[in-house]
Motif scaffolding. Sequence first.
Motif, PDB file in Angstrom:
ATOM      1  N   CYS A   1       0.844  -1.195   0.000  1.00 29.64           N
ATOM      2  CA  CYS A   1       0.000   0.000   0.000  1.00 29.64           C
ATOM      3  C   CYS A   1       0.881   1.248   0.000  1.00 29.64           C
ATOM      4  N   ASP A   2       0.255   2.388  -0.197  1.00 29.46           N
ATOM      5  CA  ASP A   2       0.981   3.653  -0.106  1.00 29.46           C
ATOM      6  C   ASP A   2       1.359   3.918   1.350  1.00 29.46           C
ATOM      7  N   GLY A   3       2.485   4.613   1.545  1.00 30.35           N
ATOM      8  CA  GLY A   3       2.881   4.927   2.913  1.00 30.35           C
ATOM      9  C   GLY A   3       4.152   5.749   2.995  1.00 30.35           C
ATOM     10  N   THR A   4       4.660   5.912   4.225  1.00 34.64           N
ATOM     11  CA  THR A   4       5.893   6.662   4.482  1.00 34.64           C
ATOM     12  C   THR A   4       6.805   5.824   5.374  1.00 34.64           C
ATOM     13  N   VAL A   5       8.077   5.693   4.990  1.00 32.59           N
ATOM     14  CA  VAL A   5       9.046   4.885   5.730  1.00 32.59           C
ATOM     15  C   VAL A   5       9.376   5.569   7.057  1.00 32.59           C
ATOM     16  N   VAL A   6       9.312   4.807   8.152  1.00 33.74           N
ATOM     17  CA  VAL A   6       9.585   5.385   9.470  1.00 33.74           C
ATOM     18  C   VAL A   6      10.809   4.756  10.145  1.00 33.74           C
ATOM     19  N   GLU A   7      11.226   3.572   9.695  1.00 32.49           N
ATOM     20  CA  GLU A   7      12.363   2.915  10.356  1.00 32.49           C
ATOM     21  C   GLU A   7      12.968   1.861   9.436  1.00 32.49           C
ATOM     22  N   ILE A   8      14.323   1.780   9.436  1.00 35.43           N
ATOM     23  CA  ILE A   8      15.031   0.731   8.699  1.00 35.43           C
ATOM     24  C   ILE A   8      16.119   0.168   9.610  1.00 35.43           C
ATOM     25  N   ASN A   9      16.008  -1.106   9.976  1.00 37.07           N
ATOM     26  CA  ASN A   9      17.080  -1.816  10.688  1.00 37.07           C
ATOM     27  C   ASN A   9      17.206  -3.186  10.054  1.00 37.07           C
TER      28      ASN A   9
ATOM     29  N   ARG B   1      14.539  -4.748   9.498  1.00 37.01           N
ATOM     30  CA  ARG B   1      13.261  -4.732   8.813  1.00 37.01           C
ATOM     31  C   ARG B   1      13.004  -3.314   8.284  1.00 37.01           C
ATOM     32  N   ILE B   2      12.104  -3.199   7.334  1.00 37.08           N
ATOM     33  CA  ILE B   2      11.642  -1.878   6.893  1.00 37.08           C
ATOM     34  C   ILE B   2      10.239  -1.677   7.450  1.00 37.08           C
ATOM     35  N   LYS B   3      10.054  -0.555   8.129  1.00 36.73           N
ATOM     36  CA  LYS B   3       8.731  -0.249   8.662  1.00 36.73           C
ATOM     37  C   LYS B   3       8.223   1.036   8.004  1.00 36.73           C
ATOM     38  N   PHE B   4       6.963   0.976   7.542  1.00 36.01           N
ATOM     39  CA  PHE B   4       6.367   2.195   6.989  1.00 36.01           C
ATOM     40  C   PHE B   4       4.918   2.318   7.458  1.00 36.01           C
ATOM     41  N   LYS B   5       4.471   3.548   7.559  1.00 28.13           N
ATOM     42  CA  LYS B   5       3.107   3.801   8.007  1.00 28.13           C
ATOM     43  C   LYS B   5       2.184   3.921   6.809  1.00 28.13           C
ATOM     44  N   ARG B   6       1.127   3.142   6.835  1.00 25.20           N
ATOM     45  CA  ARG B   6       0.163   3.143   5.752  1.00 25.20           C
ATOM     46  C   ARG B   6      -0.587   4.463   5.707  1.00 25.20           C
ATOM     47  N   THR B   7      -0.657   5.060   4.533  1.00 28.88           N
ATOM     48  CA  THR B   7      -1.291   6.371   4.360  1.00 28.88           C
ATOM     49  C   THR B   7      -2.759   6.351   4.769  1.00 28.88           C
ATOM     50  N   GLU B   8      -3.434   5.261   4.465  1.00 31.16           N
ATOM     51  CA  GLU B   8      -4.885   5.170   4.678  1.00 31.16           C
ATOM     52  C   GLU B   8      -5.278   5.313   6.130  1.00 31.16           C
ATOM     53  N   ASP B   9      -4.540   4.640   7.031  1.00 32.23           N
ATOM     54  CA  ASP B   9      -4.961   4.631   8.435  1.00 32.23           C
ATOM     55  C   ASP B   9      -3.810   4.774   9.430  1.00 32.23           C
ATOM     56  N   ASN B  10      -2.613   5.099   8.937  1.00 27.02           N
ATOM     57  CA  ASN B  10      -1.427   5.298   9.787  1.00 27.02           C
ATOM     58  C   ASN B  10      -0.955   4.015  10.475  1.00 27.02           C
ATOM     59  N   ARG B  11      -1.448   2.887  10.028  1.00 27.17           N
ATOM     60  CA  ARG B  11      -1.005   1.616  10.617  1.00 27.17           C
ATOM     61  C   ARG B  11       0.416   1.300  10.151  1.00 27.17           C
ATOM     62  N   THR B  12       1.252   0.758  11.048  1.00 27.31           N
ATOM     63  CA  THR B  12       2.640   0.424  10.711  1.00 27.31           C
ATOM     64  C   THR B  12       2.716  -0.955  10.056  1.00 27.31           C
TER      65      THR B  12
ATOM     66  N   GLY C   1      10.978   8.532   3.410  1.00 22.74           N
ATOM     67  CA  GLY C   1      10.650   8.442   1.996  1.00 22.74           C
ATOM     68  C   GLY C   1       9.232   7.936   1.780  1.00 22.74           C
ATOM     69  N   VAL C   2       8.590   8.452   0.747  1.00 25.84           N
ATOM     70  CA  VAL C   2       7.226   8.037   0.405  1.00 25.84           C
ATOM     71  C   VAL C   2       7.289   6.797  -0.481  1.00 25.84           C
ATOM     72  N   VAL C   3       6.465   5.813  -0.192  1.00 27.53           N
ATOM     73  CA  VAL C   3       6.410   4.598  -1.013  1.00 27.53           C
ATOM     74  C   VAL C   3       5.002   4.435  -1.592  1.00 27.53           C
ATOM     75  N   LYS C   4       4.939   3.786  -2.738  1.00 22.31           N
ATOM     76  CA  LYS C   4       3.670   3.555  -3.419  1.00 22.31           C
ATOM     77  C   LYS C   4       3.303   2.081  -3.361  1.00 22.31           C
ATOM     78  N   GLN C   5       2.028   1.819  -3.529  1.00 20.23           N
ATOM     79  CA  GLN C   5       1.575   0.432  -3.591  1.00 20.23           C
ATOM     80  C   GLN C   5       2.294  -0.291  -4.732  1.00 20.23           C
ATOM     81  N   ASP C   6       2.755  -1.509  -4.457  1.00 18.17           N
ATOM     82  CA  ASP C   6       3.481  -2.365  -5.399  1.00 18.17           C
ATOM     83  C   ASP C   6       4.902  -1.891  -5.697  1.00 18.17           C
ATOM     84  N   GLN C   7       5.392  -0.940  -4.924  1.00 15.35           N
ATOM     85  CA  GLN C   7       6.778  -0.503  -5.103  1.00 15.35           C
ATOM     86  C   GLN C   7       7.721  -1.491  -4.431  1.00 15.35           C
ATOM     87  N   ILE C   8       8.797  -1.857  -5.130  1.00 15.51           N
ATOM     88  CA  ILE C   8       9.836  -2.708  -4.546  1.00 15.51           C
ATOM     89  C   ILE C   8      10.677  -1.808  -3.650  1.00 15.51           C
TER      90      ILE C   8
END
Length: 488
Positions: free
Chosen positions: A169-177, A179-190, A210-217
């Motif tokens: 889904c679309d979202g914004t990256v919040v953490e990289i260790n 794992r990659i964690k990003f918050k979903r734009t729709e509901d802010n779920r991680t 960084g902003v990510v899009k649905q289906d983005q590698i």
Amino acid sequence: MANRQSFKTDVSFLEKISIGATGTKKVFDDLKRQTHAPIELERGSMSFKIWKGIKIKRVRVPDILCVKCGKRVESRAKTKLQITMSHSIASPERGWDFGLNDEDFIALVSCKKAGEDPTDWKASDLVQYIQVNYLRKVFRDKKVITERPKGVEEGFETRISWPCAVASCDGTVVEINNRIKFKRTEDNRTISLSLKKKNITIKPIVTVNGVVKQDQIIASVVPVIQDFKCLGGRGASDYQKMLKSTSLSERYAAAKALSYFPKDLQVIKSLLEKMGDSKDHIYIRLEAASSILKLGQKESIDFFKEVLRDTYLENRLEGVIILGEINSSYSAELLIRVLLDKEQHPEIRAGAAWALGELKNKEALQALVTVFDDINIDVRSESARSLFRLAEIYSKEIIGLFPKGSEDVRAGISWALSKSGNFSVKDLSSVMNDENSRKWVAWIIGSQKQEKFITQIEELKQKDKEVYFAVTVLWKILSSWVSDLDIY
């Protein structure tokens, strides 16, 4: 049951073809957005057309070529986006990278169902590119996942996957260790994605915030990009040199690309030499002949005539399909001759009918209508489909052929007009010269949406009350809730 299973198989195959064509069209448009000058390199890669009887084994090349910079792109449309390809360890020609150069790109695009028909697919606006040399290196280093489908024997195709993580889904990256964690734009779920796939480490391609899009590698074992610049630099002389390359795919690309440059005596000379080279592959010679005709030269007409009489039906069909790409009175004349030649194989004639529809040449109208009396249903069907495409431009001319036509001719014309909807009630009412024509006119108008012709129908009422009544009854039935009701 057998017929139903066959139908399902045909639909499934058409669906796969449609997914691929939809994806390639999106990649083509995306390359234009990046200021590339793309052309379709692999014939049919953007078409939904299926040739069922005669199978053409074409030169294996990437789907798209930029004639300005020479970069080639292989499109891979996916219903579930991953970096995966089919592969054979038994046959080099079925290897995942056969026909590809290190500098070529693989383009990945996600496709989703957009309707009920097998051809109803929509491609994502996100197109992602991977250069082949990176994929080959990871493949050689055995950092890929190989899956052999259950029940197959040695020599059958396997599935190769280059490990990656894909955003659902679309979202914004919040953490990289780890794992990659990003918050979903729709509901802010991680959302959390691992950087390991079956003990293979994958590298992040995104950064925090960084902003990510649905289906983005967003992580992978290979670099993934969304743009690559067109650096230009390729001219006609470069492609002339490529005509002498030892690589089959490069000679093929060169023969096709040269038609996109201004006509030049040296270019024509090079193409004529290649067309006349009997030792080269027939499809490369055909591309050279095609480029010659596209550049307004007539020297390749006799060569096309020879190909259309070739011993091998595959070569004839390829010649017919190529002629359907050349907007010339000469190509239309050759195709009409094939269509009307009852000594030709039915699928070659059907191919000629299809190609005439691609050209949309007015000179084809009479020939297409004539074969509605033909004994072969495939020839008639393909001619009707092509007449439908021409009806978008020449409806009045087609209606003019209606009065003197036989029952089968009127049926074909009526179907094409009905599907196009490009006519007026006044034009049709002028050809109601007998009982049979009145029935067909009633069906043509009655099969349309009522609101489109409701303002024209009064004129028909004044001229022929029975036809008017038939049309209104058809409208009533076809607009009823039971018209599309099935028994299961």
